[in-house]
Motif scaffolding. Structure first.
Motif, PDB file in Angstrom:
ATOM      1  N   ASP A 117       0.841  -1.196   0.000  1.00 48.63           N
ATOM      2  CA  ASP A 117       0.000   0.000   0.000  1.00 48.63           C
ATOM      3  C   ASP A 117       0.877   1.248   0.000  1.00 48.63           C
ATOM      4  OD1 ASP A 117      -2.283  -1.472   0.034  1.00 48.63           O
ATOM      5  OD2 ASP A 117      -2.594  -1.343   2.202  1.00 48.63           O
ATOM      6  N   SER A 118       0.410   2.274  -0.660  1.00 51.17           N
ATOM      7  CA  SER A 118       1.132   3.547  -0.665  1.00 51.17           C
ATOM      8  C   SER A 118       0.824   4.317   0.608  1.00 51.17           C
ATOM      9  CB  SER A 118       0.734   4.376  -1.886  1.00 51.17           C
ATOM     10  OG  SER A 118      -0.615   4.779  -1.798  1.00 51.17           O
ATOM     11  N   ILE A 119       1.597   5.368   0.835  1.00 47.86           N
ATOM     12  CA  ILE A 119       1.333   6.236   1.989  1.00 47.86           C
ATOM     13  C   ILE A 119      -0.057   6.838   1.859  1.00 47.86           C
ATOM     14  CG2 ILE A 119       2.122   8.277   3.244  1.00 47.86           C
ATOM     15  CD1 ILE A 119       4.913   7.739   2.225  1.00 47.86           C
ATOM     16  N   PHE A 120      -0.458   7.169   0.647  1.00 50.32           N
ATOM     17  CA  PHE A 120      -1.785   7.739   0.424  1.00 50.32           C
ATOM     18  C   PHE A 120      -2.872   6.749   0.829  1.00 50.32           C
ATOM     19  CE2 PHE A 120      -5.463   7.932  -2.392  1.00 50.32           C
ATOM     20  CZ  PHE A 120      -5.944   9.190  -2.100  1.00 50.32           C
ATOM     21  N   ASP A 121      -2.702   5.471   0.491  1.00 52.99           N
ATOM     22  CA  ASP A 121      -3.711   4.465   0.855  1.00 52.99           C
ATOM     23  C   ASP A 121      -3.914   4.408   2.359  1.00 52.99           C
ATOM     24  OD1 ASP A 121      -4.102   3.737  -1.809  1.00 52.99           O
ATOM     25  OD2 ASP A 121      -2.484   2.249  -1.752  1.00 52.99           O
ATOM     26  N   GLU A 122      -2.822   4.438   3.115  1.00 53.23           N
ATOM     27  CA  GLU A 122      -2.932   4.384   4.574  1.00 53.23           C
ATOM     28  C   GLU A 122      -3.596   5.641   5.121  1.00 53.23           C
ATOM     29  OE1 GLU A 122       0.583   3.473   6.696  1.00 53.23           O
ATOM     30  OE2 GLU A 122       0.583   1.356   6.108  1.00 53.23           O
ATOM     31  N   ALA A 123      -3.229   6.798   4.582  1.00 56.45           N
ATOM     32  CA  ALA A 123      -3.806   8.050   5.068  1.00 56.45           C
ATOM     33  C   ALA A 123      -5.299   8.116   4.767  1.00 56.45           C
ATOM     34  CB  ALA A 123      -3.076   9.233   4.439  1.00 56.45           C
ATOM     35  N   ARG A 124      -5.701   7.674   3.579  1.00 56.95           N
ATOM     36  CA  ARG A 124      -7.131   7.697   3.236  1.00 56.95           C
ATOM     37  C   ARG A 124      -7.918   6.740   4.135  1.00 56.95           C
ATOM     38  NH1 ARG A 124      -9.065   6.714  -2.863  1.00 56.95           N
ATOM     39  NH2 ARG A 124      -7.766   4.838  -2.597  1.00 56.95           N
ATOM     40  N   ALA A 125      -7.363   5.565   4.401  1.00 60.65           N
ATOM     41  CA  ALA A 125      -8.050   4.624   5.288  1.00 60.65           C
ATOM     42  C   ALA A 125      -8.203   5.210   6.686  1.00 60.65           C
ATOM     43  CB  ALA A 125      -7.278   3.305   5.335  1.00 60.65           C
ATOM     44  N   ARG A 150      -8.464  21.288  -2.640  1.00 61.07           N
ATOM     45  CA  ARG A 150      -9.785  21.100  -3.241  1.00 61.07           C
ATOM     46  C   ARG A 150     -10.737  20.611  -2.157  1.00 61.07           C
ATOM     47  NH1 ARG A 150      -9.641  16.651  -6.542  1.00 61.07           N
ATOM     48  NH2 ARG A 150      -7.668  16.022  -5.601  1.00 61.07           N
ATOM     49  N   GLN A 151     -11.788  21.373  -1.884  1.00 64.30           N
ATOM     50  CA  GLN A 151     -12.770  20.967  -0.881  1.00 64.30           C
ATOM     51  C   GLN A 151     -13.729  19.964  -1.503  1.00 64.30           C
ATOM     52  OE1 GLN A 151     -14.788  24.165   1.088  1.00 64.30           O
ATOM     53  NE2 GLN A 151     -16.061  22.810   2.333  1.00 64.30           N
ATOM     54  N   LEU A 152     -13.718  18.727  -0.979  1.00 69.07           N
ATOM     55  CA  LEU A 152     -14.543  17.665  -1.541  1.00 69.07           C
ATOM     56  C   LEU A 152     -15.939  17.656  -0.944  1.00 69.07           C
ATOM     57  CD1 LEU A 152     -11.933  14.746  -1.584  1.00 69.07           C
ATOM     58  CD2 LEU A 152     -12.406  16.443  -3.350  1.00 69.07           C
ATOM     59  N   THR A 153     -16.080  18.001   0.339  1.00 69.40           N
ATOM     60  CA  THR A 153     -17.397  18.018   0.979  1.00 69.40           C
ATOM     61  C   THR A 153     -17.512  19.238   1.880  1.00 69.40           C
ATOM     62  OG1 THR A 153     -16.619  16.667   2.857  1.00 69.40           O
ATOM     63  CG2 THR A 153     -17.571  15.492   0.976  1.00 69.40           C
ATOM     64  N   GLU A 154     -18.741  19.702   2.051  1.00 65.72           N
ATOM     65  CA  GLU A 154     -19.024  20.786   2.985  1.00 65.72           C
ATOM     66  C   GLU A 154     -19.110  20.227   4.401  1.00 65.72           C
ATOM     67  OE1 GLU A 154     -19.227  23.928   2.140  1.00 65.72           O
ATOM     68  OE2 GLU A 154     -19.109  23.636  -0.038  1.00 65.72           O
ATOM     69  N   LEU A 155     -19.035  21.119   5.387  1.00 62.73           N
ATOM     70  CA  LEU A 155     -19.198  20.687   6.774  1.00 62.73           C
ATOM     71  C   LEU A 155     -20.580  20.059   6.956  1.00 62.73           C
ATOM     72  CD1 LEU A 155     -17.643  23.541   8.959  1.00 62.73           C
ATOM     73  CD2 LEU A 155     -16.954  21.143   8.932  1.00 62.73           C
ATOM     74  N   GLY A 156     -20.602  18.834   7.470  1.00 58.01           N
ATOM     75  CA  GLY A 156     -21.866  18.151   7.669  1.00 58.01           C
ATOM     76  C   GLY A 156     -21.653  16.836   8.393  1.00 58.01           C
ATOM     77  N   SER A 157     -22.767  16.194   8.790  1.00 55.33           N
ATOM     78  CA  SER A 157     -22.706  14.953   9.580  1.00 55.33           C
ATOM     79  C   SER A 157     -23.049  13.723   8.760  1.00 55.33           C
ATOM     80  CB  SER A 157     -23.666  15.070  10.777  1.00 55.33           C
ATOM     81  OG  SER A 157     -23.342  16.183  11.584  1.00 55.33           O
ATOM     82  N   ASP A 158     -23.131  13.874   7.431  1.00 56.21           N
ATOM     83  CA  ASP A 158     -23.447  12.747   6.562  1.00 56.21           C
ATOM     84  C   ASP A 158     -22.185  11.919   6.323  1.00 56.21           C
ATOM     85  OD1 ASP A 158     -24.256  10.953   4.654  1.00 56.21           O
ATOM     86  OD2 ASP A 158     -25.336  12.424   3.434  1.00 56.21           O
ATOM     87  N   LEU A 161     -21.605  10.465   2.798  1.00 54.24           N
ATOM     88  CA  LEU A 161     -21.136  11.450   1.819  1.00 54.24           C
ATOM     89  C   LEU A 161     -19.625  11.636   1.919  1.00 54.24           C
ATOM     90  CD1 LEU A 161     -21.757  13.618  -0.319  1.00 54.24           C
ATOM     91  CD2 LEU A 161     -22.097  15.236   1.572  1.00 54.24           C
ATOM     92  N   HIS A 162     -19.110  11.731   3.140  1.00 52.05           N
ATOM     93  CA  HIS A 162     -17.669  11.927   3.313  1.00 52.05           C
ATOM     94  C   HIS A 162     -16.888  10.700   2.850  1.00 52.05           C
ATOM     95  CE1 HIS A 162     -18.725  15.555   5.260  1.00 52.05           C
ATOM     96  NE2 HIS A 162     -19.113  15.033   6.403  1.00 52.05           N
ATOM     97  N   ARG A 163     -17.392   9.506   3.184  1.00 48.25           N
ATOM     98  CA  ARG A 163     -16.704   8.288   2.749  1.00 48.25           C
ATOM     99  C   ARG A 163     -16.710   8.173   1.228  1.00 48.25           C
ATOM    100  NH1 ARG A 163     -18.905   5.658   7.583  1.00 48.25           N
ATOM    101  NH2 ARG A 163     -20.807   5.228   6.416  1.00 48.25           N
ATOM    102  N   ALA A 164     -17.799   8.569   0.591  1.00 46.38           N
ATOM    103  CA  ALA A 164     -17.870   8.521  -0.873  1.00 46.38           C
ATOM    104  C   ALA A 164     -16.874   9.499  -1.496  1.00 46.38           C
ATOM    105  CB  ALA A 164     -19.286   8.841  -1.336  1.00 46.38           C
ATOM    106  N   ALA A 165     -16.692  10.653  -0.870  1.00 46.69           N
ATOM    107  CA  ALA A 165     -15.726  11.624  -1.386  1.00 46.69           C
ATOM    108  C   ALA A 165     -14.310  11.079  -1.302  1.00 46.69           C
ATOM    109  CB  ALA A 165     -15.839  12.931  -0.603  1.00 46.69           C
ATOM    110  N   LEU A 166     -13.984  10.401  -0.201  1.00 52.36           N
ATOM    111  CA  LEU A 166     -12.661   9.793  -0.071  1.00 52.36           C
ATOM    112  C   LEU A 166     -12.462   8.691  -1.108  1.00 52.36           C
ATOM    113  CD1 LEU A 166     -12.386   9.533   3.827  1.00 52.36           C
ATOM    114  CD2 LEU A 166     -11.113  11.070   2.339  1.00 52.36           C
ATOM    115  N   ALA A 167     -13.492   7.897  -1.321  1.00 55.22           N
ATOM    116  CA  ALA A 167     -13.385   6.795  -2.288  1.00 55.22           C
ATOM    117  C   ALA A 167     -13.252   7.310  -3.710  1.00 55.22           C
ATOM    118  CB  ALA A 167     -14.597   5.877  -2.160  1.00 55.22           C
TER     119      ALA A 167
END
Length: 719
Positions: A117-125, A150-158, A161-167
Motif C-alpha cells: 500500500d502507498s502512503i496515500f492508501d494508509e492516510a485515506r483509510a 480542493r474541498q470535496l465536501t461541505e461541513l456536515g454529519s453525513d 457522503l464523506h466516505r464517498a468523497a474519499l473513495a
C-alpha cells in the motif's frame, strides 16, 4: 458520583442541627392546678397531629437545605463510564486535510513486509476510520490537497457522503506539496462551523519541502485545535534526476547542427542507513529521438553528475529522456527534456551615419566578427534596408543614426519585436529627432526632448549613476565593473520614459540611459546616447565588448521559449489575438489554447487571465510528466514536463516540529495532555450538576418559608 471539592461533604453533618433544634425546642406539657375546667376548650387530637406533622416536615426541609448546599459546594459529577448516556466531550467541527501530492505515492512499508500500500492508501483509510468513529452529532469536511487544495465536501454529519468523497479520489497526483494553502482553506471552512469545538486534522507524510518560509510566520487562529498525523514510517530509497543542463557547441565553420553536451545531476534520498546501496549498479540511460541512445554508470554517492555528448547534424526541435533503474517510485526515475538546435545567432547593425571609424557599426563589427572564433554571424547594412523581411530571423538588431523612419519602418520594427526579437535603438550626430519622436511615441517607449550637453549644464561629462544590476544585461557585469560603470558621455538625448517602459540604467543627472519596453514576445531597448564613439568613450572602455555580448545573450534568451517545466506550472503561448494553439499531452489528449483577442473577447479554452489585446494564452493542464507538442498552423513547439525535484526529496518533518510551526504557544499549552484532575474539572463543567442542586435549594427554601409562616390552625367552634 464523584466530587471536585470533596471536603465540603463534611458540611453535610451540619444537617443534624435542624434535627437537634427540633427535639430540643419540643415543649413538654406542664401540669397546672386549675380550680375549674369550665372555661377551657379541649384541643382536638386531629389538630395536634397536624401540628406535629408540620414540625417534622420543617425539620426535614431545613436539614435538606443544609445538606444540598454542602453538596453544591462539593461540585458533584457523574463519571461518564458509570452513566454512558452523559456526553463526555463537546461536539466537534473537523476539517480533514488529505495529502495527495506525489510523495504520497511512495510505499508505506518495507518491501519485505508484504504490504504494497502507498502512503496515500494508509492516510485515506485513517481518514475513513476517523469519520466512522465520530459521534453522529460531529460535523466533518474533507479537503484533498497537493500544491492547491480542493474541498470535496461541505461541513456536515453525513458520514456516507464523506466516505464517498474519499473513495472518489483516484490516488495521489504528480504535483508538489504545499501545506500553507490547505491550512488556510481549513480555517476559512471552520469560520462557518456549527460547533464551538473546532479542529484541523492533517493526514500526510509531512514532507519537508512542503513547508515554505511563508508558513513560518502564519499560525492557526486561536481556539482551533490541530492534530498532525504522519504516515509512511518507513521511507525507502528514492533516486531521481534533479536537473539537466543542455549546452550547444558549434565550431566556427559549422552553420547547421551542433555537438550537444548534457550534464545531469543524480540524487539519492533515503532514511535507511545503507542509502548509498540504491545506486550500486544503477545506470542512467540517455535517449534522444532520432539521434540515439547511450548509458552511463551512476557513482555510488548521494549526489553526482553524469555527462553525455551527442552529435546532431540538423537544426530543429528535439526531445529526449534520461532514465534510471526502477526503485519503486518510478515516475521520477525518468527525466524528460527538450531543446532546440538553431542556426548560429545573427547580429544585424543598421547605421544611418557616414562610414567612418566612429560609426556604431564599426565598433559592433570589431566586437562580434572574430573570424574563425566568432560566436555570432555579423552583418552591417544601411538605413534603406530596414524592412520586415530584412529583420526576419535576426537574433538582435542595432539601429543608430536613423534619419527617416516611415510608417512601414515602424510596422516592421513592431512586428519583429512582438515576434520575439530584440532591437536596440541609439542616437548619433545624423539622427533625426523628429523621426525618433514619432517611432518612440507610436511604440509607447517615451517622449524625446532634446540633445543635452552635460558639460554645459552641470560642468562635467555625464557618467552612469544608477544601474539595475539584477537585470540580465548587467547581472554578470557587476563584478567586473566593481559596481560602477566608468565611461563618460559628452552628449545624450533627454527622454521621458513611458509608464509602461522600464529604466534599467541612468546617468548621474537622473536622466535615462537605457530604457526597456517589452512588446509581445520580444523587447525594444533604447540607449539615449550612442554605441559608437561620437558622443562617448564607451566603445574604448574595457566593459564595452562584455556589454554588447550581454545584450546579444539577452536577445537569445528573450527569443527562445522555455522548453522544460515542472508539473503544475503554466506554459505561455503567443501569437496574433484570436488564434489558437493545439497542445497534445503525453497521453494523447488534445487541448486548445485560445489567444486573447484585441477586443477583449476570447474563445473558451486555457486562455483565462490573459490581458486583452496581448496575443497571449496560457496552458495549465501540465499534470502528466512527458513531452507535449503544440501546433498552430505550420508552427510547431515542443516542451517537456517533469515532477518537481523538491517533491522527490522524501525527507520529512517531525510531528512536533509541524505542530509547533502551526499552533500558537497559548493554544499549544492548552492542547497538551490533561492530568486526571483536569479531566475531572472538565467533566464537572460539562455536566454542571450544581445548577440543579441550587435550583432544588431555592425550591426547598420557598417551601420552608411557606410552612414556617403559615397561620396556626385554630380549632373549630363548637355549636
Amino acid at each position: 458520583m464523584s466530587f471536585i471539592n470533596g471536603i465540603f461533604l463534611f458540611a453535610i453533618g451540619a444537617a443534624v442541627i435542624p434535627i437537634i433544634l427540633h427535639f430540643v425546642r419540643r415543649m413538654q406539657p406542664k401540669k397546672v392546678q386549675f380550680s375549674s375546667l369550665l372555661f377551657l376548650t379541649e384541643t382536638p387530637k386531629q389538630l395536634v397531629k397536624k401540628r406535629r406533622l408540620r414540625d417534622v416536615l420543617l425539620m426535614a426541609v431545613r436539614a435538606s437545605l443544609v445538606a444540598l448546599l454542602a453538596l453544591a459546594f462539593a461540585r458533584p459529577f457523574i463519571p461518564p463510564e458509570l452513566v454512558p448516556f452523559v456526553s463526555r466531550e463537546e461536539n466537534e467541527s473537523v476539517v480533514l486535510l488529505l495529502d495527495t501530492s506525489f510523495s504520497m505515492s511512495a510505499y508505506a512499508r518495507a518491501e519485505d513486509s508484504g504490504n504494497r500500500d502507498s502512503i496515500f492508501d494508509e492516510a485515506r483509510a485513517a481518514a475513513g476510520d476517523l469519520i466512522d468513529a465520530s459521534p453522529p452529532s460531529d460535523e466533518y469536511a474533507v479537503v484533498a490537497f497537493s500544491d492547491t487544495p480542493r474541498q470535496l465536501t461541505e461541513l456536515g454529519s453525513d458520514k456516507e457522503l464523506h466516505r464517498a468523497a474519499l473513495a472518489s479520489l483516484a490516488g495521489p497526483d504528480n504535483r508538489k506539496t504545499s501545506f500553507y494553502e490547505a491550512l488556510r482553506l481549513a480555517t476559512e471552512i471552520l469560520d462557518g462551523s456549527r460547533h464551538d469545538q473546532r479542529k484541523v486534522v492533517l493526514l500526510s507524510d509531512l514532507q519537508q519541502s512542503g513547508w515554505p518560509g511563508s508558513i513560518e510566520n502564519w499560525k492557526l487562529p486561536s481556539g482551533v485545535l490541530f492534530e498532525p498525523l504522519q504516515f509512511g514510517a518507513y521511507v525507502g530509497s528514492n533516486s531521481f534526476i534533479e536537473d539537466i543542463a543542455v549546452t550547444t557547441r558549434r565550431s566556427s565553420t559549422e552553420t547547421d547542427g551542433a555537438t550537444i553536451r548534457l550534464d545531469a545531476r543524480v540524487r539519492s534520498e533515503s532514511s535507511v542507513t545503507d542509502s548509498l546501496e540504491v545506486l550500486e549498479g544503477n545506470l542512467v540511460r540517455l535517449e534522444i529521438d532520432d539521434v540515439g541512445t547511450e548509458s552511463r554508470a551512476v557513482p555510488a554517492i548521494a549526489s553526482s553528475r553524469v555527462g553525455f555528448q551527442q552529435r546532431i547534424d540538423d537544426t530543429g526541435l528535439f526531445t529526449g529522456s534520461l532514465k534510471l533503474n526502477d526503485d519503486g517510485l518510478s515516475v521520477d526515475n525518468e527525466f524528460y527534456f527538450s531543446f532546440a538546435v538553431d542556426r548560429r545567432p545573427s547580429v544585424l547593425s543598421i547605421d544611418g551615419g557616414r562610414r567612418s571609424s566612429y560609426r556604431e557599426s564599426f565598433f559592433l563589427e570589431k566586437a562580434f566578427d572574430l573570424g574563425a572564433d566568432r560566436l555570432y554571424d555579423f552583418e552591417a547594412a544601411n538605413e534603406g534596408s530596414l524592412s520586415r523581411r530584412r529583420l526576419e530571423g535576426k537574433t538582435i538588431v542595432f539601429g543608430a543614426n536613423l534619419t527617416s523612419i516611415s510608417g512601414g519602418v515602424t510596422s516592421a520594427v513592431r512586428a519583429y519585436v512582438e515576434g520575439g526579437g530584440v532591437m536596440v535603438l541609439s542616437f548619433g550626430d545624423r539622427a533625426n529627432l523628429d523621426a525618433y519622436r514619432r517611432i518612440l511615441r507610436e511604440l509607447e517607449v517615451g517622449v524625446v526632448d532634446r540633445i543635452v550637453s552635460p558639460a554645459a549644464d552641470q560642468g562635467s561629462e555625464a557618467i552612469i549613476g544608477d544601474v539595475n544590476w539584477r537585470h540580465p544585461v548587467f547581472s554578470d557585469l557587476q563584478g567586473a565593473a566593481g559596481g560602477i560603470l566608468r565611461p563618460k558621455f559628452r552628449r545624450f538625448v533627454r527622454v521621458t520614459p513611458d509608464s509602461s517602459a522600464t529604466v534599467i540604467a541612468s546617468f548621474d543627472s537622473g536622466d535615462a540611459w537605457l530604457v526597456e519596453k517589452r512588446m509581445g514576445a520580444g523587447t525594444l531597448i533604447l540607449t539615449t546616447a550612442t554605441l559608437g564613439s561620437e558622443w562617448t568613450n564607451f566603445p574604448i572602455n574595457e566593459l564595452y565588448v562584455p556589454f554588447v555580448y550581454q545584450l546579444a545573450q539577452y536577445a537569445i534568451s528573450t527569443g527562445r521559449e522555455r522548453m522544460m517545466y515542472n508539473v503544475g506550472e503554466v506554459v505561455g503561448f503567443s501569437g496574433n489575438p484570436g488564434e489558437q494553439w493545439n497542445v497534445r499531452s503525453p497521453r494523447g489528449d488534445v487541448f486548445q489554447v485560445a489567444l486573447r483577442q484585441a477586443d477583449g473577447n476570447s474563445p473558451s479554452g486555457n486562455s483565462i487571465d490573459a490581458p486583452a489585446g496581448s496575443g497571449r494564452g496560457f496552458f495549465r493542464d501540465t499534470d502528466v510528466p512527458g513531452h507535449y507538442v503544440a501546433t498552430k498552423g505550420s508552427q510547431r513547439f515542443v516542451f517537456s514536463v517533469n515532477v518537481d525535484p523538491l517533491e522527490s526529496d522524501l525527507s520529512r518533518r517531525d510531528v512536533d516540529q509541524v505542530y509547533a510551526s502551526v499552533v500558537t504557544p497559548t493554544d499549544e499549552a492548552a492542547s497538551e495532555p490533561q492530568t486526571a484532575a483536569e479531566i475531572m474539572v472538565a467533566e464537572e463543567k460539562n455536566q454542571k450538576l450544581w445548577r440543579f442542586i441550587l435550583a432544588a435549594v431555592v425550591l426547598l427554601f420557598m417551601l420552608e418559608t411557606f410552612l414556617a409562616n403559615r397561620p396556626r390552625l385554630k380549632p373549630a367552634k363548637s355549636r
